[in-house]
Design a protein around this motif. Structure first.
Motif, PDB file in Angstrom:
ATOM      1  N   THR A   2      -7.975   3.266   4.603  1.00 17.21           N
ATOM      2  CA  THR A   2      -6.736   3.763   5.187  1.00 17.21           C
ATOM      3  C   THR A   2      -6.695   3.483   6.681  1.00 17.21           C
ATOM      4  O   THR A   2      -7.720   3.483   7.358  1.00 17.21           O
ATOM      5  N   GLY A  29       0.825  -1.209   0.000  1.00 19.40           N
ATOM      6  CA  GLY A  29       0.000   0.000   0.000  1.00 19.40           C
ATOM      7  C   GLY A  29       0.861   1.260   0.000  1.00 19.40           C
ATOM      8  O   GLY A  29       2.047   1.216   0.328  1.00 19.40           O
ATOM      9  N   ALA A  80      -2.583   3.128   2.925  1.00 18.12           N
ATOM     10  CA  ALA A  80      -3.823   2.911   2.178  1.00 18.12           C
ATOM     11  C   ALA A  80      -3.755   1.541   1.526  1.00 18.12           C
ATOM     12  O   ALA A  80      -2.807   1.234   0.809  1.00 18.12           O
ATOM     13  N   LYS A 129      -8.628   1.034  -1.060  1.00 18.44           N
ATOM     14  CA  LYS A 129      -8.193   2.297  -0.467  1.00 18.44           C
ATOM     15  C   LYS A 129      -8.795   2.572   0.912  1.00 18.44           C
ATOM     16  O   LYS A 129      -9.132   3.707   1.236  1.00 18.44           O
TER      17      LYS A 129
END
Ligand code: SRM
Ligand SMILES: Cc1cc2nc3c(=O)[nH]c(=O)nc-3n(C[C@H](O)[C@H](O)[C@H](O)COP(=O)(O)OP(=O)(O)OC[C@H]3O[C@@H](n4cnc5c(N)ncnc54)[C@H](O)[C@@H]3O)c2cc1C
Ligand code: SF4
Ligand code: FES
Lengths: 125, 831
Positions: free
Chosen positions: A91, A72, A84, A89
Motif C-alpha cells: 500500500t 488497485g 493497494a 497488496k
C-alpha cells in the motif's frame, strides 16, 4: 524496467508547466482509479469521491515492476488516503507516494485539478 | 560518550544494535557498524523463503531508515580487514577507518568446505547468504539433477528447496543416518522414508572422494568407487567461525576455531567482545540464533549498567522447518548425559516416532525426539526447561491422556517464569502481563509489544495459546474484527447488512464503520453482498479485487487468464475445438488446470469481452476461477465406464456443480464426486467430497489441498442424492454465514467449538432449528444465478470499461511476451 522507474519523478504543484487534460470527470470510476497515457508515461488517476479528493501517481508498482496501480483498491489508513497494489497488496500513500506497509521506494505523485468537468494532471515537461 | 564499533551486520549484530539502542541514546553511546554484505542484516533463519519470495525485502530485519532514525552509522558492503588493538582502530577493504572504545565482533561463520578434489568446479555452492541463493537459482534454472552434501538440519532444508525448484535432489551423508546429531537410528530411519516419499534420494555412509567434471560438476565419486551423476552440488557440512580478524589481531582462538570468550562475552582483550556464531563459549560454538541473541543481551548489559549479566550457555533444542515434515529434538535427545529411562512410541504405518527420556527417578523430563508429529514440541520443551512435574503415567506426555484428567503440560500449568520465546527471551508472565495491563487485543500487538515470536517463530503457536487463555481468564472472548474501518466481526456485519438491507458499500461504511475503507474490508464486504443479495458482482466494481473487477485472474505483466466452466470435467469434442480456435485466434497460452478444466492465458484486458463473447456463443459460462466462489466439482468417470464404478459420479458432479456455480463465499469452495472408494476424484481433499457406496453416497466435508492440506471428514454415510443435496445446501450456507473472511471450510471447522459433532448436529439434526432457513437461502441463490460474463458481454457500457487507458485505445505498451515450447508467455523484468 528499472530505467522505466526512473522516468517517474514527483511533480510539485508550484513547478507545473503543463496541465494535461486527462479526460472528462465521468470517465473516472467513483472511488476508483483509471490509467492515462502521457507521452511514454502511464499515470494512475484516482477519483476519491468519498473524500472529494483527486490524486495521481505513477501506474508502475515498484515492488515487482507491474503496470497496475490504477486497478488497485483505494482506501485509508488512519487519516492517510492510500492505494493497494492488486498484485501483492503493497500500500502507498496517495499524498506522498510513501510505501505504508514495507520498504518499497516511493511512488512519484502528480498534482491533479478539475475544471469545467475535466480532469487535468500537472507535469513539468 | 562511548564509541562502540560492531563488525558484522548479521542477525546477532543487528540484534545487538537494537538492544543497545533501547538502553542508550546516541549521545551516550555512538554506534558504527560494518557489514560485508550489500544489504542490511536479514533473517537468515528464514533464508529458504527467498526461493518463493525472490525478494530480500521481506527478510530484512530493519531497513536503512531504521538505522538512520536510530542514529546508527551502518556501512554496508564494507569488509573489515584489520583491527589495530593499540590504536583501537578498525580498517576496511576500501580504506575506511573507525576508532572504538569498545569493539564487538559479530562476524558469524561461513560454510565448512571439506577438502575434496574438485570443490572449485562451477556448479558447487554453499547455502548461507542471499547471494548464494541467487547463484543457486540462476544455475538451477539450466539443470535437472542436484545434490546436497550433508544430511543435517541445513542440508535437508536445502534439499527441500531444490525439490521445490523443480530439480531432482539427492542427499549425501557421511554418517549412517540423517541428522546424526539430533536423531537416533529409529527416528532418522522414519525421517528418511518421509523424505524419500517427497522424491529426495538418500545416500548414507558415503564419503565423497572426487567431484568430477570438466570445469563444471557432472558427478560425484565416493570412496567405495560408486558414482552419482549430478549437475549441481550444495555443500552443507557444518560451519566454521569467521575468526580470521581476531586471529590476526592476536586474540585467543580455540583449537578448532572460534574466538574464546568468558561469561561476559569478552575475548582475551577486555575491550573486545565476540557474540553469535563466531564466539567460542565453554568450548562450544552455538549455530543457532537464540543463544546469539542472549549473548547480545549480555554485552548490552555490560555496556549500559548492571555489568553482572552472564551468559550461561543455551539449550540446543531444534525443530526442522520443512513444510509437511515434522522433526524435532530437544534437551538430552539420546539420553546419554545422565542415566534415564526412555519411553518410545513408534507407528510405522502412521509415520510417527516419539521418544522421551525420563530421569531414572521418574520425576523429570530430560529430552527427546519427535518425528512425524511435533505438535507436543513446545509443551515438552516447557516441561523439561521448567522441571515441571510429570503425569503419573509419563507416556501420557506423548500419547495424550487416555481417559481421566489432562496429561499435564497445559498452558495454564506453566509457571510465569517459563521462557516461551527463546530468541527474544520472553517469559510467559511477560506476555500475560502485557495482555492484561496494556489491554492488547490481537496477536500482532502482542508480538509488537513483547517481541515474542518475532525471532525464529517456533513459539508462535504457544504465544497465540497464551494470548487466548489470558483473554479467556479475563472473561473476554476473542473478537476478530474486520479491520480498522469496521469494529465488527464478519458474522456481525453479515447480519447487519441483511437486517438493514444495506446494498452499497459507502452506506455500510457511513452507518456502521469509519474512515474510507481499505483493501481488507472492501472485498470482504463485496463478498458478503454477493452471498446475501446475489447481485452481479460487477455492480460494485471499485470494492472488488482486480480479479473480480475484470472477471479474470491477473497474471504477471498485467494480462489475464480465461477459465470457462467445464462442469464435472466433462466436455464435448465440439466445445474442445472451440477452445482451441479461440486460443489460436487471440494467441493465448493453453494449459489443462489442476481442476479438470482448461486455462487460456495471456489475454489483454481489452480482449476479454470479445473472447468471452465467442465462448458464450459456443455455450460456455464463467468458471469463476477469479472469485472467492465455487470453483470446480471434479469427477472420476464413474459407473458409465469404469468397471468398478458404483454410481454415475459424472452426472452427479455436473448436477452439483451447476447447482452451486456462482455461489460466493468467504473463500473459494471446491468439490468432487468419486464413483467408488478408490477415490480417483480426490474427493477427500475438497471442501465437500461425495463418494459412492453400495447403498448411496458418503458425504465428506471440510477438506482441502493447498498450503495446509487436511483430509475431509465424514459427515453422513450411505445417503441418497436428495439428502446429499439438502445437507450440502445447509452446510454451505452455514459456512457462508459464519466463517471469517478468507477462511477455507477446514480452517472454519478447526476453529468451531464442538467441531465435527457440532457441525453434524446443525446440518443433519437441525439442532439450531435453522435448517429450513438455510435451504431457502440457498434456493434463492440458485434461482438468481446469472453468468457474469454473459451480462458484461451484452452490456456496451460495461464492456467499454475493459481497456487499459481511458484516454487512448492502445493496449498496455509495457506488456511483452516471449515463447516457451511454441506458446507465448509473459516476459517481465523484475528488479
Ligand atoms: C490454474 C490453476 C493451476 C493449474 O494450472 O492447474 C491454479 C492457479 C492458481 N491458484 Fe490454485 N490453481 C489451480 C488449482 C488448484 C488446486 C487443485 C484443485 O483444485 O484440485 C489446489 C489445491 C486444492 C485446494 O484448493 O484445496 C489449489 C490451491 C490454491 C491455493 C491454496 C488454497 C488453500 O486453501 O491453501 C491458492 C491460494 C489461495 O486461494 O489463497 C491458490 C491460488 C491460485 C491462484 C489464484 C494464485 C493467484 O492469486 O494468482 C492461481 C491463479 C492463476 C490463474 O490466474 O490462473 N490455489 N489450486 C488451477 C486452476 C483450477 C481451476 O480449474 O480452476
Ligand atoms: C539456511 C539457514 C537456516 C537456518 N535455520 C536456523 C534455524 O531454524 N534456527 C536457528 O536457530 N538458526 C538457524 N540458522 C543459523 C542462524 O542463521 C545463525 O545462527 C545466525 O544467523 C548467526 O548470526 P550471526 O550474526 O552470528 O552471523 P551471521 O548472520 O552469519 O552474520 C555475520 C555477518 O557478518 C558479516 N561479516 C563477516 N566478516 C566480516 C568482516 N570482516 N567485516 C564485515 N562484515 C563481516 C557477514 O558477511 C555476515 O553478514 C540457519 C542458518 C542458515 C544459513
Ligand atoms: S498456480 Fe498455484 S501452485 Fe502454481 S504457482 Fe500459482 S499459486 Fe502456486
Ligand atoms: S507488484 Fe505491486 S505489490 Fe507486488
Amino acid at each position: 524496467m528499472i530505467d522505466t522507474l526512473e522516468l517517474y519523478k514527483t511533480v510539485e504543484y508550484s513547478k507545473v508547466k503543463i496541465w494535461f487534460q486527462a479526460g472528462h470527470v465521468e470517465n473516472f470510476p467513483i472511488n476508483g482509479g483509471a490509467c492515462i497515457s502521457y507521452g511514454s508515461l502511464q499515470i494512475a488517476v484516482y477519483n476519491f469521491a468519498r473524500r472529494n479528493e483527486w490524486y495521481a501517481t505513477q501506474n508502475l508498482c515498484p515492488h515487482k515492476m507491474q503496470m497496475i496501480l490504477s486497478r488497485g483498491m483505494i482506501g485509508s489508513e488512519g487519516e492517510t488516503p492510500k492505494v493497494a497494489c492488486p498484485y501483492h497488496k503493497k500500500t502507498f500513500s496517495l499524498k506522498t507516494g510513501e510505501n505504508l506497509n514495507g520498504t518499497e521506494c516511493n511512488l512519484a505523485t502528480y498534482p491533479v485539478k478539475v475544471e469545467n468537468g475535466y480532469v487535468y494532471v500537472g507535469f513539468e515537461e | 560518550m562511548k564509541k562502540v564499533v560492531v563488525i558484522g551486520n548479521g542477525m546477532v549484530g543487528y540484534k545487538f544494535c537494537e538492544k543497545l539502542r533501547e538502553k542508550a541514546t546516541p549521545s551516550e553511546i555512538e554506534i558504527t557498524v560494518f557489514g560485508e554484505e550489500h544489504i542490511p542484516a536479514y533473517d537468515r533463519v528464514h533464508l529458504s523463503e527467498y526461493f518463493a519470495e525472490k525478494s530480500a525485502d521481506s527478510l530484512v530485519m530493519a531497513g536503512m531508515d531504521w538505522y538512520k532514525a536510530n542514529e546508527i552509522d551502518l556501512r554496508i558492503g564494507e569488509l573489515v580487514t584489520s583491527i589495530d588493538r593499540q590504536a583501537k582502530i578498525v580498517r576496511t577493504m576500501h580504506g575506511q577507518e573507525a576508532s572504538y572504545d569498545i569493539l564487538v565482533i559479530a562476524t558469524g561463520s561461513s560454510a565448512m568446505i571439506p577438502p575434496i578434489q574438485g570443490v572449485d568446479k562451477s556448479g558447487v555452492f554453499v547455502y548461507r547468504t542471499i547471494e548464494d541463493l541467487e547463484n543457486i537459482i540462476s544455475y538451477g534454472a539450466r539443470i535437472k539433477k542436484a545434490s546436497v552434501l550433508g544430511g543435517g538440519l541445513l542440508g535437508l532444508e536445502a534439499a527441500k528447496a531444490l525439490i521445490d525448484m523443480g530439480l531432482e535432489a539427492d542427499v549425501i551423508e557421511f554418517a549412517p543416518r540423517l541428522m546424526p546429531r539430533q536423531l537416533d537410528d529409529q527416528g532418522a530411519q522414519m525421517l528418511s522414508e518421509k523424505l524419500q516419499a517427497l522424491g529426495i534420494g538418500i545416500h548414507l555412509s558415503k564419503s565423497t572422494s572426487v567431484i568430477k567434471g570438466n570445469g563444471k560438476i557432472d558427478a560425484l565419486e565416493f570412496s567405495d568407487g560408486s558414482i552419482l551423476e549430478t549437475d549441481m552440488l550444495v555443500i552443507s557440512c557444518g560451519i566454521v567461525p569467521r575468526d580470521e580478524l581476531g586471529r590476526k589481531a592476536g586474540l585467543e582462538v580455540g583449537p578448532r576455531g572460534g574466538l574464546v570468550v568468558n561469561d561476559q562475552m569478552q575475548t582475551s582483550d577486555p575491550d573486545i567482545y565476540a557474540i553469535g556464531e563466531v564466539a567460542l563459549h565453554n568450548n562450544q560454538i552455538y549455530g543457532l540464533v537464540a543463544p546469539g541473541y542472549n549473548m547480545a543481551e549480555v554485552v548490552v548489559n555490560q555496556l549500559t549498567g548492571d555489568g553482572v549479566s552472564k551468559f550461561a550457555g543455551n539449550d540446543m533444542s531444534t525443530k526442522l522447518k520443512l513444510i509437511g515434515i515434522d522433526v524435532a529434538s530437544f534437551g538430552d535427545a539420546f539420553g546419554e548425559r545422565t542415566a534415564c529411562l526412555p519411553i518410545i512410541y513408534e507407528n510405522k504405518s502412521g509415520g510417527c516416532y516419539k521418544r522421551i527420556n525420563i530421569s531414572s527417578d521418574g520425576k523429570k523430563l530430560l529430552g527427546g525426539i519427535l518425528v512425524g508429529d511435533t505438535s507436543d514440541y513446545n509443551m515438552l520443551c516447557q516441561v523439561m526447561q521448567n522441571g515441571m512435574a510429570l503425569p503419573p503415567q509419563a507416556e501420557d506426555l506423548i500419547l495424550g491422556s487416555r481417559g481421566g484428567d489432562s496429561p499435564g503440560g497445559a498452558i495454564a500449568d506453566l509457571p510465569d517464569e517459563a521462557q516461551i520465546c527463546s530468541c527474544e527471551n520472553v517469559a510467559k508472565g511477560a506476555i500475560v502481563n502485557a495482555v492484561k495491563e496494556q489491554g492488547l487485543e490481537d496477536l500482532g500487538q502482542v508480538r509488537a509489544c513483547t517481541k515474542a515470536g518475532t525471532g525464529c517463530g517456533a513459539c508462535s503457536p504457544m504465544v497465540a495459546d497464551i494470548f487466548n487463555e489470558t483473554l479467556k481468564s479475563m472473561g473476554k472472548t476473542v473478537r476478530k474484527v474486520l479491520c480498522e474501518h469496521f469494529d465488527y466481526t464478519r458474522q456481525e456485519l453479515f447480519d447487519l447488512i441483511k437486517v438493514n438491507g444495506v446494498k452499497e458499500y459507502d452506506e455500510l461504511l457511513d452507518r456502521f464503520g469509519n474512515g474510507d475503507g481499505c483493501e481488507t474490508c472492501k472485498p470482504a464486504v463485496a463478498s458478503m453482498f454477493a452471498s446475501i443479495w446475489n447481485d452481479l458482482i460487477t455492480k460494485q466494481e471499485v470494492i472488488q479485487d482486480t480479479n473480480d473487477k475484470f472477471l479474470a485472474n491477473i497474471q504477471k505483466g498485467g494480462s489475464y487468464s480465461v477459465i470457462p466452466r467445464v462442469p464435472g470435467g466433462e466436455i464435448t469434442p465440439e466445445k474442445l475445438v472451440v477452445l482451441g480456435q479461440v486460443a489460436k485466434k487471440y494467441d493465448l497460452y493453453v494449459k489443462i488446470t489442476g481442476g479438470q478444466r482448461i486455462d487460456l492465458l495471456g489475454a489483454g484486458i481489452e480482449q476479454l469481452p470479445a473472447i468471452w463473447e465467442e465462448l458464450i456463443e459456443a455455450g460456455f459460462e464463467s468458471g469463476h476461477a477469479y472469485g472467492k466462489a465455487l470453483r470446480t466439482v471434479k469427477s472420476c468417470v464413474g459407473s458409465a465406464w469404469c468397471r468398478y464404478g458404483l454410481h454415475d459420479s459424472v452426472s452427479f458432479a455436473i448436477e452439483v456443480e451447476n447447482r452451486y456455480k456462482g455461489l460466493r463465499a468467504p473463500h473459494k469452495i471446491k468439490g468432487a464426486v468419486s464413483g467408488c472408494r478408490r477415490e480417483c476424484a480426490e474427493a477427500q481433499s475438497k471442501d465437500f467430497g461425495i463418494i459412492a457406496t453400495e447403498k448411496g453416497w458418503n458425504l465428506y466435508v471440510c477438506g482441502n489441498g493447498g498450503a495446509n492440506p487436511q483430509h475431509a471428514k465424514l459427515l453422513a454415510t450411505d445417503i441418497d442424492s436428495e439428502s446429499c443435496i439438502r445437507y450440502l445446501d445447509r452446510f454451505l450456507m452455514f459456512y457462508i454465514k459464519t466463517a471469517e473472511p478468507l477462511n477455507r471450510t477446514s480452517t472454519w471447522l478447526n476453529k468451531m467449538e464442538g467441531g465435527l459433532d457440532y457441525l453434524r448436529d446443525v446440518v443433519i439434526n437441525d439442532s439450531l432449528g435453522i435448517g429450513k432457513q438455510l435451504e431457502e437461502e440457498m434456493e434463492l441463490m440458485v434461482n438468481t444465478y446469472k453468468c457474469e460474463w454473459k451480462e458484461v458481454v451484452n452490456d456496451p457500457v460495461h464492456r467499454s470499461k475493459f481497456r487499459h487507458f481511458i484516454n487512448s485505445d492502445m493496449p498496455d505498451p509495457s506488456q511483452k511476451f516471449g515463447l516457451l515450447r511454441g506458446q507465448k508467455i509473459p516476459v517481465t523484468e523484475q528488479k
